[in-house]
Design a protein around this motif. Structure first.
Motif, PDB file in Angstrom:
ATOM      1  N   MET A   1     -68.669   2.043  29.455  1.00 27.60           N
ATOM      2  CA  MET A   1     -67.315   2.183  29.977  1.00 27.60           C
ATOM      3  C   MET A   1     -66.422   2.800  28.891  1.00 27.60           C
ATOM      4  N   ASN A   2     -65.668   3.799  29.257  1.00 24.46           N
ATOM      5  CA  ASN A   2     -64.771   4.480  28.320  1.00 24.46           C
ATOM      6  C   ASN A   2     -63.354   3.964  28.553  1.00 24.46           C
ATOM      7  N   ASN A   3     -62.873   3.131  27.646  1.00 21.62           N
ATOM      8  CA  ASN A   3     -61.523   2.595  27.790  1.00 21.62           C
ATOM      9  C   ASN A   3     -60.576   3.245  26.778  1.00 21.62           C
ATOM     10  N   ALA A   4     -60.837   4.528  26.460  1.00 22.32           N
ATOM     11  CA  ALA A   4     -59.962   5.262  25.545  1.00 22.32           C
ATOM     12  C   ALA A   4     -58.554   5.335  26.135  1.00 22.32           C
ATOM     13  N   PHE A   5     -57.553   5.349  25.262  1.00 24.09           N
ATOM     14  CA  PHE A   5     -56.172   5.438  25.721  1.00 24.09           C
ATOM     15  C   PHE A   5     -55.331   6.055  24.614  1.00 24.09           C
ATOM     16  N   SER A   6     -54.130   6.441  24.957  1.00 21.63           N
ATOM     17  CA  SER A   6     -53.178   6.921  23.952  1.00 21.63           C
ATOM     18  C   SER A   6     -51.790   6.426  24.327  1.00 21.63           C
ATOM     19  N   VAL A   7     -50.955   6.251  23.314  1.00 20.37           N
ATOM     20  CA  VAL A   7     -49.578   5.819  23.514  1.00 20.37           C
ATOM     21  C   VAL A   7     -48.716   6.676  22.597  1.00 20.37           C
ATOM     22  N   GLU A  11     -43.522   5.334  24.284  1.00 24.66           N
ATOM     23  CA  GLU A  11     -44.248   4.972  25.507  1.00 24.66           C
ATOM     24  C   GLU A  11     -44.747   3.534  25.525  1.00 24.66           C
ATOM     25  N   GLY A  12     -44.787   2.879  24.356  1.00 24.57           N
ATOM     26  CA  GLY A  12     -45.254   1.497  24.307  1.00 24.57           C
ATOM     27  C   GLY A  12     -44.183   0.538  24.796  1.00 24.57           C
ATOM     28  N   ASP A  13     -44.577  -0.693  25.082  1.00 31.01           N
ATOM     29  CA  ASP A  13     -43.607  -1.720  25.462  1.00 31.01           C
ATOM     30  C   ASP A  13     -42.724  -2.011  24.253  1.00 31.01           C
ATOM     31  N   ALA A  14     -41.415  -1.927  24.443  1.00 28.87           N
ATOM     32  CA  ALA A  14     -40.460  -2.115  23.343  1.00 28.87           C
ATOM     33  C   ALA A  14     -39.809  -3.491  23.441  1.00 28.87           C
ATOM     34  N   TYR A  15     -39.656  -4.130  22.265  1.00 28.03           N
ATOM     35  CA  TYR A  15     -39.080  -5.465  22.179  1.00 28.03           C
ATOM     36  C   TYR A  15     -38.090  -5.532  21.033  1.00 28.03           C
ATOM     37  N   ARG A  18     -35.433 -10.466  16.822  1.00 27.65           N
ATOM     38  CA  ARG A  18     -34.299 -10.745  15.936  1.00 27.65           C
ATOM     39  C   ARG A  18     -33.514  -9.475  15.637  1.00 27.65           C
ATOM     40  N   VAL A  19     -33.678  -8.843  14.480  1.00 35.35           N
ATOM     41  CA  VAL A  19     -32.914  -7.632  14.119  1.00 35.35           C
ATOM     42  C   VAL A  19     -33.782  -6.383  14.155  1.00 35.35           C
ATOM     43  N   THR A  20     -35.004  -6.510  14.650  1.00 35.55           N
ATOM     44  CA  THR A  20     -36.014  -5.463  14.566  1.00 35.55           C
ATOM     45  C   THR A  20     -36.381  -4.923  15.942  1.00 35.55           C
ATOM     46  N   LEU A  21     -36.685  -3.623  15.993  1.00 38.97           N
ATOM     47  CA  LEU A  21     -37.241  -3.010  17.195  1.00 38.97           C
ATOM     48  C   LEU A  21     -38.751  -2.927  17.021  1.00 38.97           C
ATOM     49  N   LEU A  22     -39.487  -3.419  18.002  1.00 39.65           N
ATOM     50  CA  LEU A  22     -40.951  -3.362  17.988  1.00 39.65           C
ATOM     51  C   LEU A  22     -41.423  -2.522  19.166  1.00 39.65           C
ATOM     52  N   GLU A  23     -42.364  -1.635  18.909  1.00 39.36           N
ATOM     53  CA  GLU A  23     -43.019  -0.915  19.999  1.00 39.36           C
ATOM     54  C   GLU A  23     -44.505  -1.245  19.926  1.00 39.36           C
ATOM     55  N   VAL A  24     -45.006  -1.947  20.923  1.00 36.80           N
ATOM     56  CA  VAL A  24     -46.408  -2.343  20.942  1.00 36.80           C
ATOM     57  C   VAL A  24     -47.229  -1.142  21.390  1.00 36.80           C
ATOM     58  N   LYS A  25     -48.071  -0.664  20.481  1.00 39.87           N
ATOM     59  CA  LYS A  25     -48.915   0.500  20.750  1.00 39.87           C
ATOM     60  C   LYS A  25     -50.249   0.083  21.353  1.00 39.87           C
ATOM     61  N   ALA A  26     -50.778  -1.069  20.908  1.00 35.19           N
ATOM     62  CA  ALA A  26     -52.070  -1.543  21.416  1.00 35.19           C
ATOM     63  C   ALA A  26     -52.119  -3.056  21.306  1.00 35.19           C
ATOM     64  N   THR A  27     -52.579  -3.700  22.355  1.00 39.28           N
ATOM     65  CA  THR A  27     -52.776  -5.148  22.354  1.00 39.28           C
ATOM     66  C   THR A  27     -54.270  -5.448  22.324  1.00 39.28           C
ATOM     67  N   GLY A  28     -54.598  -6.698  22.127  1.00 40.68           N
ATOM     68  CA  GLY A  28     -55.993  -7.107  22.174  1.00 40.68           C
ATOM     69  C   GLY A  28     -56.623  -6.786  23.517  1.00 40.68           C
ATOM     70  N   GLU A  29     -55.847  -6.886  24.579  1.00 40.67           N
ATOM     71  CA  GLU A  29     -56.359  -6.547  25.905  1.00 40.67           C
ATOM     72  C   GLU A  29     -56.753  -5.068  25.976  1.00 40.67           C
ATOM     73  N   ILE A  38     -48.596  -2.413  16.190  1.00 41.30           N
ATOM     74  CA  ILE A  38     -47.168  -2.428  16.508  1.00 41.30           C
ATOM     75  C   ILE A  38     -46.449  -1.476  15.566  1.00 41.30           C
ATOM     76  N   GLU A  39     -45.580  -0.629  16.117  1.00 38.64           N
ATOM     77  CA  GLU A  39     -44.674   0.174  15.301  1.00 38.64           C
ATOM     78  C   GLU A  39     -43.373  -0.609  15.205  1.00 38.64           C
ATOM     79  N   GLU A  40     -42.921  -0.846  13.974  1.00 41.06           N
ATOM     80  CA  GLU A  40     -41.742  -1.678  13.739  1.00 41.06           C
ATOM     81  C   GLU A  40     -40.647  -0.860  13.078  1.00 41.06           C
ATOM     82  N   LEU A  41     -39.423  -1.032  13.528  1.00 35.06           N
ATOM     83  CA  LEU A  41     -38.259  -0.418  12.899  1.00 35.06           C
ATOM     84  C   LEU A  41     -37.359  -1.553  12.420  1.00 35.06           C
TER      85      LEU A  41
END
Length: 158
Positions: A1-7, A11-15, A18-29, A38-41
């Protein structure tokens, strides 16, 4: 099974954590548990508490800005292009230096560390730093933060 992906950027889920912006690029799932990313600002002066991760290794890659990492007894200055590895069970923290935000990729191996941030964050209303410190429960509660951290194998030391 090919579960390749790109973000792509933005395009990732943004959260807001506290004072930080997080963009989740890949989860364990997404990665069958291999890693999460996670890309963090972070705003200038942002600092994490001293803590220990017991369930995963952590790798930081600084994209923008300056950060100082304390890992055990080592102090490492992170500038764009710096890769920092933190073994599990080692106390560590970071602080953003300078006058501008810092952007860093954080990779947890194996995956799982991302879930702490997702649980303790709010969905970002915009893809930028939060206007002020935001809290899941409306007000900062160190006991709740510590309890959530423990759930994910993180010890907050101060």
């Amino acid at each position: 099974m090919n579960n390749a992906f790109s973000v792509a950027h933005g395009e990732g889920d943004a959260y807001w954590f506290r004072v930080t912006l997080l963009e989740v690029k890949a989860t364990g799932e997404d990665t069958n548990g291999a890693f999460s990313l996670i890309e963090e600002l972070h705003p200038p002066g942002c600092e994490s508490p001293l803590h220990v991760r017991n369930n995963e290794e952590l790798t930081y890659y600084v994209l923008e800005g300056e950060m100082t990492f304390t890992i055990g007894e080592k102090t490492i200055k992170g500038v764009p292009g710096t890769c920092i590895y933190v073994p599990r069970h080692i106390k560590h923290k970071y602080q953003v230096g300078g006058d501008s935000p810092a952007k860093v990729l954080s990779m947890f191996t194996p995956a799982g560390g991302e879930q702490f941030f997702i649980e303790r964050s709010l969905p970002a209303e915009e893809y930028k730093l939060p206007p002020e410190s935001v809290e899941v429960d409306g007000e900062f509660d160190m006991d709740k933060l510590t309890a959530t951290a423990q759930k994910y194998g993180i010890e907050i030391l101060g």
